[in-house]
Design an enzyme around this catalytic site. Structure first.
Site, short mmCIF file in Angstrom:
data_model
loop_
_atom_site.label_atom_id
_atom_site.label_comp_id
_atom_site.label_asym_id
_atom_site.label_seq_id
_atom_site.Cartn_x
_atom_site.Cartn_y
_atom_site.Cartn_z
CG ASP A 1 23.85 -21.09 33.13
OD1 ASP A 1 23.31 -22.37 33.00
OD2 ASP A 1 23.30 -20.22 33.63
CG ASN B 1 11.41 -20.66 29.48
OD1 ASN B 1 10.96 -20.08 28.17
ND2 ASN B 1 12.37 -21.51 29.60
CG HIS C 1 7.85 -23.05 28.19
ND1 HIS C 1 9.03 -23.02 28.77
CD2 HIS C 1 7.04 -22.98 29.03
CE1 HIS C 1 8.96 -23.56 29.92
NE2 HIS C 1 7.68 -23.58 30.04
CG ASP D 1 11.16 -23.11 22.94
OD1 ASP D 1 11.91 -23.57 23.72
OD2 ASP D 1 10.29 -23.83 22.51
CG ASP E 1 19.84 -21.87 31.01
OD1 ASP E 1 20.20 -22.96 31.39
OD2 ASP E 1 19.57 -20.92 31.76
#
Length: 652
Positions: A338, A346, A351, A355, A381
């Site tokens: 994680d 973000n 975003h 990405d 994530d």
């Protein structure tokens, strides 16, 4: 002979010699007459034989004058024209050009060829049976017959053959070819004899282009074009259909002349004949359809962003890895990864940047493991890695898994580049070692998730190996998530007001902070349930609940003169702000409660200042158009920047 007779006459003065001469003459004359009769009889026999031969020929034989008047015809020609005899035919025919040929100009074409070349061979025409007017097709051959003295043609003779059946067959083939040209793919008939030798009985014009080759279709050569990985299954499926006599349907790959791979769909039906098995079939190029199927499968089993196997494919491959581990009697490991503070990227950079960052992380994870290990994006994530064959001893396996986890963290610290930003990344990694005897892959994932949760508690870049004692904690965690969802649904969360004062100590408003009065755990602060809400996907619902309570509070304040001037501040996360319906939801709530929107201030986290964020600025402008104000919370922490602050329109 006449000279000899003169001698005899001269000698005839003598009576005896006269008698002798007459006798000799008579004998010679008789012999000559007998020889002539024999020659005549032989010629007559040959004539009759020739006549009988012509009469019994299957083909029609005729002679015709140069101007087209039929002079003779055999019985076959009479029958071909629907008459019982030659006499009946000759008596009925007047003008061959108009009475016989369907196309009257065909006669002139025939004569031009005959006059030019002296003969015509296999001149095909459509004619009418003279007696019945039925249309048939004939093939006519003829030659001019010349006068041997003057060398000029005096008549012509020829033969006529009915080829209607051949023409019908040809026309059917022609129509079939036209139909097959319009149909996609290619049609074929292949005969396989008792020795297994295959020959092409028929191949449409579209067959070879479908296979990506040119030239004549040869089944033996075509088999060599089948992809080597598909040949065994190709033979097996075809033999199975031939053995049972059932239709054959098979998809395989072929390699074209230019080396390109094509996907071919074959449909064929076997027919047992005296010569062997005759296959009637059709080939169709399904390359485009197969590409779409593979694309759909790719979308179904691979993450569209990182191109890593997704959760669905992991669900299929993890049990296989567990089974392989059980067969080898060794250990594997599952790493639940994680990313730490991914939300900050973000929220701060948008975003698109997030990405791009995830793609960089995926590449880092690929480089950190072996080719036979599984790297999967589990969602958001979160990533899962399955390590294969890391040792027979469990202690060795745990050390190997820790080494891989440490290698991953070191790679992330190198900082996957995100545009012009290099973010020093970290992650929390939970590890579970398995030997294939575990109940299911889902249990492994849950165990690794628990370990990751404990790793995150220890701070950034933590590694934790699963312990069975975590199961109780996991059960408690899932129970708490369920209770939190219920508390949000039934508005058991409370918005506690912390007064805001001016420089003179006068209360000018309040900051609303959510608290969770739990029935058994007591009052739970936001630091203990906001992370849980974010993990469970409840953060947006929780922010909407806070706004709903806040609007009701402002409406109550406005109803009293004492509190009408108070303002209310509520913390809002960036994901909630960027939700598509956020501005529309605010507008509805303002209209519903009839409040002054300038009395509401939304506080945003300081992380947005780490980089100019166009999406956040655009949404802020949309919300400010409603009259709502914005404030910056905890300025100076994290990536806060004075320079970036100028790009945002904060009220305070």
């Amino acid at each position: 002979m006449f000279a000899f007779l003169d001698v005899l006459v001269g000698l005839g003065r003598d009576h005896a010699w006269l008698i002798t001469a007459n006798t000799i003459l008579s004998v010679l004359l008789l012999a000559w007459l007998l020889r002539y009769r024999r020659l005549y009889m032989r010629a007559e026999a040959e004539r009759r034989n020739k006549h009988n031969l012509i009469e019994n020929l299957a083909e029609g034989i005729y002679t015709s004058s140069l101007d087209g008047k039929m002079l003779s015809a055999n019985s076959a020609l009479a029958r071909l024209n629907g008459y019982a005899s030659e006499a009946e035919l000759l008596g009925a025919v007047r003008d061959i050009a108009t009475e016989w040929y369907v196309d009257p100009a065909r006669r002139a074409t025939f004569r031009r060829a005959l006059d030019r070349d002296g003969s015509v061979i296999d001149f095909v025409s459509e004619i009418r049976r003279h007696g019945t007017q039925e249309r048939i097709w004939v093939s006519e051959s003829a030659r001019l017959v010349y006068d041997p003295i003057v060398g000029k043609p005096v008549y012509y003779e020829g033969s006529v053959r009915d080829i209607s059946d051949d023409m019908r067959h040809f026309q059917l083939e022609e129509r079939l070819e036209k139909l097959t040209q319009q149909a996609p793919g290619g049609f074929f008939q292949v005969l396989v004899d008792s020795k297994g030798v295959a020959t092409a009985a028929y191949a449409s014009s579209g067959l070879m282009p479908t296979l990506g080759h040119k030239g004549h279709f040869d089944p033996a050569a075509a088999f060599l074009w089948v992809h080597e990985d598909d040949r065994a299954e190709f033979i097996s499926s075809r033999n199975s259909a031939q053995k049972t006599g059932s239709p054959w349907s098979h998809v395989f790959r072929v390699r074209g002349e230019n080396g390109a791979i094509r996907w071919i769909q074959a449909f064929a039906t076997p027919e047992t004949t005296a010569e062997g098995v005759l296959w009637h079939g059709h080939l169709h190029d399904t390359t485009d359809r197969k590409a779409r199927e593979l694309e759909v499968a790719d979308m179904a089993f691979f993450d569209t962003l990182t191109r890593l196997p997704n959760r669905r494919m992991l669900g299929e491959r993890l049990p296989q890895a567990m089974a392989a581990t059980a067969r080898r009697r060794n250990h594997g490991a599952l790493l639940f990864i994680d990313l730490d503070e991914f939300k900050t990227i973000n929220d701060s950079f948008g975003h698109d940047a997030g990405d791009e960052y995830l793609v960089g992380v995926a590449e880092c994870l690929r480089r950190s493991v072996r080719r036979n290990d599984i790297v999967s994006r589990f969602g958001g994530d979160e990533f899962i890695i399955v390590l294969d064959d890391i040792g027979e001893d469990i202690a060795v396996a745990r050390d190997a898994a820790r080494c891989v986890a440490a290698k991953i963290l070191a790679g992330l610290k190198m900082g996957p580049r995100t545009g012009n930003l290099r973010h020093i990344a970290s992650a929390s990694i939970g590890i579970v070692v398995f030997n294939g005897t575990e109940p299911s892959g889902d249990e492994l994932i849950k165990s690794a998730d628990l370990a990751m949760y404990d790793a995150k508690k220890s701070g950034k870049g933590g590694i934790f190996v699963f312990d069975s004692g975590l199961l109780e904690q996991q059960s408690e965690r899932y129970q708490l998530i369920g209770e939190l969802q219920s508390a949000i649904t039934w508005e058991r969360l409370k918005l506690f007001m912390h007064p805001v004062m001016d420089d003179g100590g006068r209360i000018v408003g309040a900051e609303g902070l959510l608290r969770w009065p739990h029935e058994t755990r007591g009052m739970i602060g936001p630091e203990d349930f906001i992370g849980l809400a974010e993990k469970a996907g409840l953060l947006n619902d929780m922010n909407k609940l806070a706004l709903s309570i806040g609007f009701r509070t402002l409406a109550n304040w406005q109803a009293s003169k004492k509190t009408a001037d108070l303002v209310l501040s509520i913390n809002i996360g960036i994901p909630s702000l960027l939700a598509p319906d956020f501005a529309a939801h605010l507008r509805r709530m303002i209209d519903l409660h009839g409040i002054d929107p300038s009395r509401l201030t939304l506080e945003l986290p300081a992380e947005i200042l780490s980089k100019e964020n166009n999406a956040v600025r655009a949404r802020m402008a949309e919300v400010k158009a409603l009259g709502v104000r914005f404030a910056l919370d905890d300025f100076g922490s994290g990536h806060s920047s004075i320079e970036n602050l100028k790009a945002f329109d904060f009220d305070r």
